[in-house]
Scaffold this motif. Structure first.
Motif, mmCIF file in Angstrom:
data_model
loop_
_atom_site.group_PDB
_atom_site.id
_atom_site.type_symbol
_atom_site.label_atom_id
_atom_site.label_comp_id
_atom_site.label_asym_id
_atom_site.label_seq_id
_atom_site.Cartn_x
_atom_site.Cartn_y
_atom_site.Cartn_z
ATOM 1 N N LEU A 133 0.840 -1.200 0.000
ATOM 2 C CA LEU A 133 0.000 0.000 0.000
ATOM 3 C C LEU A 133 0.875 1.250 0.000
ATOM 4 C CD1 LEU A 133 -2.890 1.197 0.248
ATOM 5 C CD2 LEU A 133 -2.557 1.168 2.728
ATOM 6 N N ASP A 134 0.497 2.226 -0.797
ATOM 7 C CA ASP A 134 1.212 3.498 -0.822
ATOM 8 C C ASP A 134 1.106 4.162 0.547
ATOM 9 O OD1 ASP A 134 1.864 6.339 -1.297
ATOM 10 O OD2 ASP A 134 1.853 5.756 -3.412
ATOM 11 N N ALA A 135 2.233 4.613 1.078
ATOM 12 C CA ALA A 135 2.257 5.220 2.408
ATOM 13 C C ALA A 135 1.415 6.487 2.485
ATOM 14 C CB ALA A 135 3.695 5.520 2.817
ATOM 15 N N ALA A 136 1.094 7.086 1.344
ATOM 16 C CA ALA A 136 0.239 8.275 1.348
ATOM 17 C C ALA A 136 -1.139 7.972 1.920
ATOM 18 C CB ALA A 136 0.108 8.826 -0.069
ATOM 19 N N ALA A 137 -1.520 6.701 1.939
ATOM 20 C CA ALA A 137 -2.817 6.324 2.504
ATOM 21 C C ALA A 137 -2.898 6.668 3.986
ATOM 22 C CB ALA A 137 -3.063 4.831 2.304
ATOM 23 N N LEU A 138 -1.771 6.654 4.680
ATOM 24 C CA LEU A 138 -1.774 6.989 6.102
ATOM 25 C C LEU A 138 -2.213 8.434 6.315
ATOM 26 C CD1 LEU A 138 1.607 5.316 7.176
ATOM 27 C CD2 LEU A 138 -0.681 4.304 7.134
ATOM 28 N N GLN A 139 -1.690 9.328 5.489
ATOM 29 C CA GLN A 139 -2.072 10.734 5.616
ATOM 30 C C GLN A 139 -3.542 10.927 5.270
ATOM 31 O OE1 GLN A 139 0.187 13.167 6.763
ATOM 32 N NE2 GLN A 139 -1.724 14.317 7.030
ATOM 33 N N ARG A 140 -4.033 10.177 4.304
ATOM 34 C CA ARG A 140 -5.453 10.279 3.956
ATOM 35 C C ARG A 140 -6.334 9.868 5.129
ATOM 36 N NH1 ARG A 140 -7.344 7.073 -0.997
ATOM 37 N NH2 ARG A 140 -9.299 8.005 -0.262
#
Length: 282
Positions: A133-140
């Protein structure tokens, strides 16, 4: 024994009916703050507690039984679980939703919080499903889904005003606990580190897992640093992995918790917000 009754919506006559089960008359009920009432020196028995607990739960009233009248100022540390306690979501479930795997991960989360799966195993299995999973999902998740539980801000304002230190100790992840610590001005935070390589989750955590025993040890370490006893700590949680740290606390608070946790906590808040501890400690 002192009995404190709280509700977000119950009419005063509902409070009077509950109190009457303990032979407490309306004139013997005192205000303990907004939507909170106190009955002192109730003739306690386990059968009476069971009767009143059941009656309260059925009409959306929280009840707390305390053998003395502790005050907020008696405590020096407030330790909180994060997911489903300080905040309304389970972060790992929402991260999994970005992978289309929320049902699978949520099922493991629920079983772990009920104490049906050992926490280390459950976390390892859930994190493995996030691989790639792209780590940007955490910020989302942080920006779009994370919300404080009701009453959190009022509770934190009161404990800070009382000079009480704050600790966020979580089986979740530093990505979220570090941001919550900064946003809320908390004193300490401790949780798991998700491994990220080339902007992707690897499906692993870095270092040891913050499980039930590590949560308890964290409380003990912070208490030692503050030169206080664990009995001077309030500990709040909702799942089975919070029980170890709750057992060493001076006051343990189950917040909208699993039955196994409610049964063992000093106080259970099922309906009111986190600031429901304030009338109890007034």
């Amino acid at each position: 024994m002192n009995l404190i009754l709280q509700s977000l919506s119950a009419e005063r006559n509902a409070i009077d009916r509950i109190a009457s089960l303990a032979d407490v008359t309306a004139t013997d009920i005192s205000s303990a703050g907004r939507n909170a009432w106190r009955c002192d020196d109730v003739a306690y028995s386990e059968s009476l507690k069971a009767l009143i607990d059941t009656a309260c739960y059925g009409v959306g009233i929280d009840c707390a039984w305390l053998p003395s009248a502790p005050k907020l100022g008696d405590f020096k540390l407030l330790a909180m679980d994060m997911d489903s306690t300080l905040i309304t979501i389970e972060c790992i479930d929402e991260i999994a939703d970005m992978q289309g795997l929320k049902p699978q991960v949520s099922a493991i989360t629920e079983a772990a919080m009920r104490g049906e799966i050992e926490f280390n195993e459950s976390l390892t299995r859930r994190v493995a499903l996030l691989k790639g999973l792209d780590a940007a999902a955490l910020q989302r998740v942080f920006d779009e889904r994370l919300q404080l539980s009701p009453g959190a801000e009022n509770m934190l304002a009161a404990v800070k005003a009382a000079g009480i230190k704050t600790l966020l100790v979580s089986g979740g992840f530093t990505f979220f606990t570090d941001r919550m610590k900064a946003a809320l001005g908390l004193d300490y935070a401790h949780s798991n580190v998700l491994e990220i390589v080339d902007g992707k989750l690897t499906g692993k955590v870095v270092g040891g897992i913050v499980n039930a025993e590590e949560k308890k040890l964290t409380i003990e370490r912070v208490c030692a640093e503050l030169n206080i006893a664990p009995s001077q700590a309030i500990v709040m949680g909702d799942g089975a992995n919070d029980l170890n740290m709750m057992k060493i606390a001076g006051l343990s608070v189950a917040f909208r918790a699993k039955p196994v946790v409610r049964a063992q906590a000093s106080v259970a808040l099922n309906f009111v917000g986190l600031d429901g501890i304030l009338p109890i400690l007034a």
